[in-house]
Design an enzyme around this catalytic site. Structure first.
Site, PDB file in Angstrom:
ATOM      1  N   SER A   7      40.578  42.859  38.014  1.00 37.73           N
ATOM      2  CA  SER A   7      39.191  42.666  37.292  1.00 37.73           C
ATOM      3  C   SER A   7      38.136  43.093  38.412  1.00 37.73           C
ATOM      4  O   SER A   7      37.936  42.536  39.402  1.00 37.73           O
ATOM      5  CB  SER A   7      38.956  41.275  36.950  1.00 37.73           C
ATOM      6  N   HIS A  30      40.754  46.163  34.673  1.00 42.73           N
ATOM      7  CA  HIS A  30      39.943  45.328  33.672  1.00 42.73           C
ATOM      8  C   HIS A  30      38.514  45.027  34.034  1.00 42.73           C
ATOM      9  O   HIS A  30      37.881  44.692  35.130  1.00 42.73           O
ATOM     10  CB  HIS A  30      40.450  43.970  33.915  1.00 42.73           C
ATOM     11  N   ASP A  32      35.067  43.323  32.690  1.00 40.78           N
ATOM     12  CA  ASP A  32      34.530  41.959  32.138  1.00 40.78           C
ATOM     13  C   ASP A  32      33.019  42.330  31.690  1.00 40.78           C
ATOM     14  O   ASP A  32      32.000  42.570  32.575  1.00 40.78           O
ATOM     15  CB  ASP A  32      34.684  40.941  33.219  1.00 40.78           C
ATOM     16  N   MET A  34      29.962  40.751  29.716  1.00 42.15           N
ATOM     17  CA  MET A  34      29.281  39.524  29.261  1.00 42.15           C
ATOM     18  C   MET A  34      27.718  39.733  28.944  1.00 42.15           C
ATOM     19  O   MET A  34      26.926  40.486  29.675  1.00 42.15           O
ATOM     20  CB  MET A  34      29.349  38.541  30.600  1.00 42.15           C
ATOM     21  N   HIS A  63      37.227  43.905  28.150  1.00 43.29           N
ATOM     22  CA  HIS A  63      37.174  42.453  27.544  1.00 43.29           C
ATOM     23  C   HIS A  63      35.676  42.304  27.451  1.00 43.29           C
ATOM     24  O   HIS A  63      35.088  41.971  28.232  1.00 43.29           O
ATOM     25  CB  HIS A  63      37.598  41.630  28.852  1.00 43.29           C
ATOM     26  N   MET A  65      32.779  39.892  26.386  1.00 46.51           N
ATOM     27  CA  MET A  65      32.715  38.488  26.180  1.00 46.51           C
ATOM     28  C   MET A  65      31.148  38.566  25.607  1.00 46.51           C
ATOM     29  O   MET A  65      30.088  38.400  26.355  1.00 46.51           O
ATOM     30  CB  MET A  65      32.796  37.736  27.339  1.00 46.51           C
ATOM     31  N   MET A 136      42.946  33.322  27.935  1.00 42.35           N
ATOM     32  CA  MET A 136      42.169  32.781  28.966  1.00 42.35           C
ATOM     33  C   MET A 136      42.911  31.730  29.529  1.00 42.35           C
ATOM     34  O   MET A 136      43.233  30.762  28.999  1.00 42.35           O
ATOM     35  CB  MET A 136      40.731  32.749  28.813  1.00 42.35           C
ATOM     36  N   GLY A 141      33.542  33.551  31.950  1.00 41.87           N
ATOM     37  CA  GLY A 141      32.076  33.488  32.487  1.00 41.87           C
ATOM     38  C   GLY A 141      32.103  33.851  34.041  1.00 41.87           C
ATOM     39  O   GLY A 141      31.251  34.709  34.305  1.00 41.87           O
ATOM     40  N   PHE A 142      33.063  33.583  34.694  1.00 43.22           N
ATOM     41  CA  PHE A 142      33.109  33.707  36.032  1.00 43.22           C
ATOM     42  C   PHE A 142      34.451  34.060  36.551  1.00 43.22           C
ATOM     43  O   PHE A 142      35.412  33.656  36.218  1.00 43.22           O
ATOM     44  CB  PHE A 142      32.378  32.440  36.766  1.00 43.22           C
ATOM     45  N   GLY A 143      34.336  34.893  37.760  1.00 41.08           N
ATOM     46  CA  GLY A 143      35.733  34.938  38.615  1.00 41.08           C
ATOM     47  C   GLY A 143      35.908  33.581  39.434  1.00 41.08           C
ATOM     48  O   GLY A 143      34.916  32.849  39.723  1.00 41.08           O
ATOM     49  N   ASP A 174      44.307  35.741  31.743  1.00 44.66           N
ATOM     50  CA  ASP A 174      43.159  36.242  32.577  1.00 44.66           C
ATOM     51  C   ASP A 174      42.459  35.100  33.123  1.00 44.66           C
ATOM     52  O   ASP A 174      41.983  34.281  32.261  1.00 44.66           O
ATOM     53  CB  ASP A 174      42.147  36.978  31.577  1.00 44.66           C
ATOM     54  N   GLY A 196      41.279  38.991  39.326  1.00 42.99           N
ATOM     55  CA  GLY A 196      39.916  39.456  40.259  1.00 42.99           C
ATOM     56  C   GLY A 196      40.028  39.043  41.715  1.00 42.99           C
ATOM     57  O   GLY A 196      40.393  39.957  42.651  1.00 42.99           O
ATOM     58  N   SER A 197      39.711  37.754  42.104  1.00 39.77           N
ATOM     59  CA  SER A 197      39.613  37.602  43.320  1.00 39.77           C
ATOM     60  C   SER A 197      40.822  37.628  44.199  1.00 39.77           C
ATOM     61  O   SER A 197      41.070  38.031  45.294  1.00 39.77           O
ATOM     62  CB  SER A 197      39.149  36.186  43.528  1.00 39.77           C
TER      63      SER A 197
HETATM   64  C1  DX5 Z   1      36.408  35.501  33.567  1.00 40.21           C
HETATM   65  C2  DX5 Z   1      36.881  37.004  33.649  1.00 40.21           C
HETATM   66  C3  DX5 Z   1      38.093  37.209  34.197  1.00 40.21           C
HETATM   67  C4  DX5 Z   1      37.699  37.094  35.861  1.00 40.21           C
HETATM   68  C5  DX5 Z   1      39.203  36.789  36.555  1.00 40.21           C
HETATM   69  O1  DX5 Z   1      35.393  35.412  32.431  1.00 40.21           O
HETATM   70  O2  DX5 Z   1      37.232  37.417  32.138  1.00 40.21           O
HETATM   71  O3  DX5 Z   1      38.444  38.573  34.215  1.00 40.21           O
HETATM   72  O4  DX5 Z   1      37.153  38.044  36.333  1.00 40.21           O
HETATM   73  O5  DX5 Z   1      38.784  36.510  37.682  1.00 40.21           O
HETATM   74  P1  DX5 Z   1      39.681  35.843  38.798  1.00 40.21           P
HETATM   75  O6  DX5 Z   1      41.033  36.214  38.950  1.00 40.21           O
HETATM   76  O7  DX5 Z   1      38.919  35.633  39.974  1.00 40.21           O
HETATM   77  O8  DX5 Z   1      39.927  34.334  38.181  1.00 40.21           O
HETATM   78 ZN    ZN Z   2      38.448  39.210  31.647  1.00 41.56          ZN
END
Ligand code: DX5
Ligand code: ZN
Length: 214
Positions: A7, A30, A32, A34, A63, A65, A136, A141-143, A174, A196-197
């Protein structure tokens, strides 16, 4: 084979081209999107997808959102998305069907996403026309959030439904996927892992991508 979809929410947005090239060993990028309404955060949109398209050969897994994604799916396809997923919670059943149909009419792959509180059965009305289902494993909303292991029965239930009704459909997870939780997801039946992270914080990104394949 297990596919990895890093991501770019965890990438450096001032160096997106560099950070896309760093994940060349992955299977999807990926993205995201939002809108600050469907989720309490605002990220990136159509112009960024358009700019990313020539920067990588990997398929773009977008993706959405956003509320009422049917309004925008065609524009994301035209911008270069290869796969577009929409949340079942984001509109009426009729409009989610319309969104999936519009994505397919553009020759792209389409799928639905389920938030943590949404049961597996919510994907059923769309299963026949899904190329991918995304579960999910954090609140969207957040990584960087903690992996919800209690989503694994839902992943397993969807794996069973997919095998029975639409075996070509992919099953993606995800949120909070790392070198430990990836194994849990694979055991439950996921075949595409978003991270992501765990990818962007790694010292050696290609090695981390390989590690996440389980
Ligand atoms: C959250 C996103 C994810 C997010 C995942 O709403 O849909 O794709 O970036 O990040 P990590 O892998 O850090 O949880
Ligand atoms: Zn995502």
């Amino acid at each position: 084979m297990i596919k990895i979809a890093p991501s770019i929410l965890s990438a450096d947005f001032a160096n997106l081209e560099r950070d896309i090239q760093r994940i060349a060993a992955a299977d999807y990028v990926h993205v995201d999107v939002m809108d600050g309404m469907f989720v309490p955060n605002i990220t990136i949109g159509i112009p960024v997808v358009k700019s990313l398209r020539p920067a990588t050969q990997l398929p773009l897994d977008v993706h959405l959102m956003i509320v009422q994604p049917v309004r925008y799916v065609e524009q994301f396809c035209d911008a270069g998305a290869d796969l577009v997923t929409v949340h079942v919670e984001s509109d009426s059943e009729e409009n989610i069907h319309a969104a999936l149909d519009k994505i397919h009419a553009k020759g792209k792959r389409a799928g639905v996403v389920l938030k943590p509180k949404t049961p597996a059965e919510a994907a059923l009305p769309f299963l026949d026309k899904c190329d991918i289902i995304l579960v999910m494993t954090v609140e969207p909303g957040f990584g960087g959030q903690k992996f919800m292991a209690d989503m694994m029965p839902k992943v397993a239930a969807l794996r069973k439904l997919i095998n029975e009704k639409n075996p070509d459909c992919e099953l993606e997870v995800d949120g909070g996927v790392d070198p430990v939780t990836c194994k849990t997801c694979i055991e439950a039946g996921a075949n595409v892992l978003v991270a992501g992270s765990a990818v962007y914080k790694a010292e050696d990104i290609p090695a981390r991508i390989a590690e996440l394949r389980g």
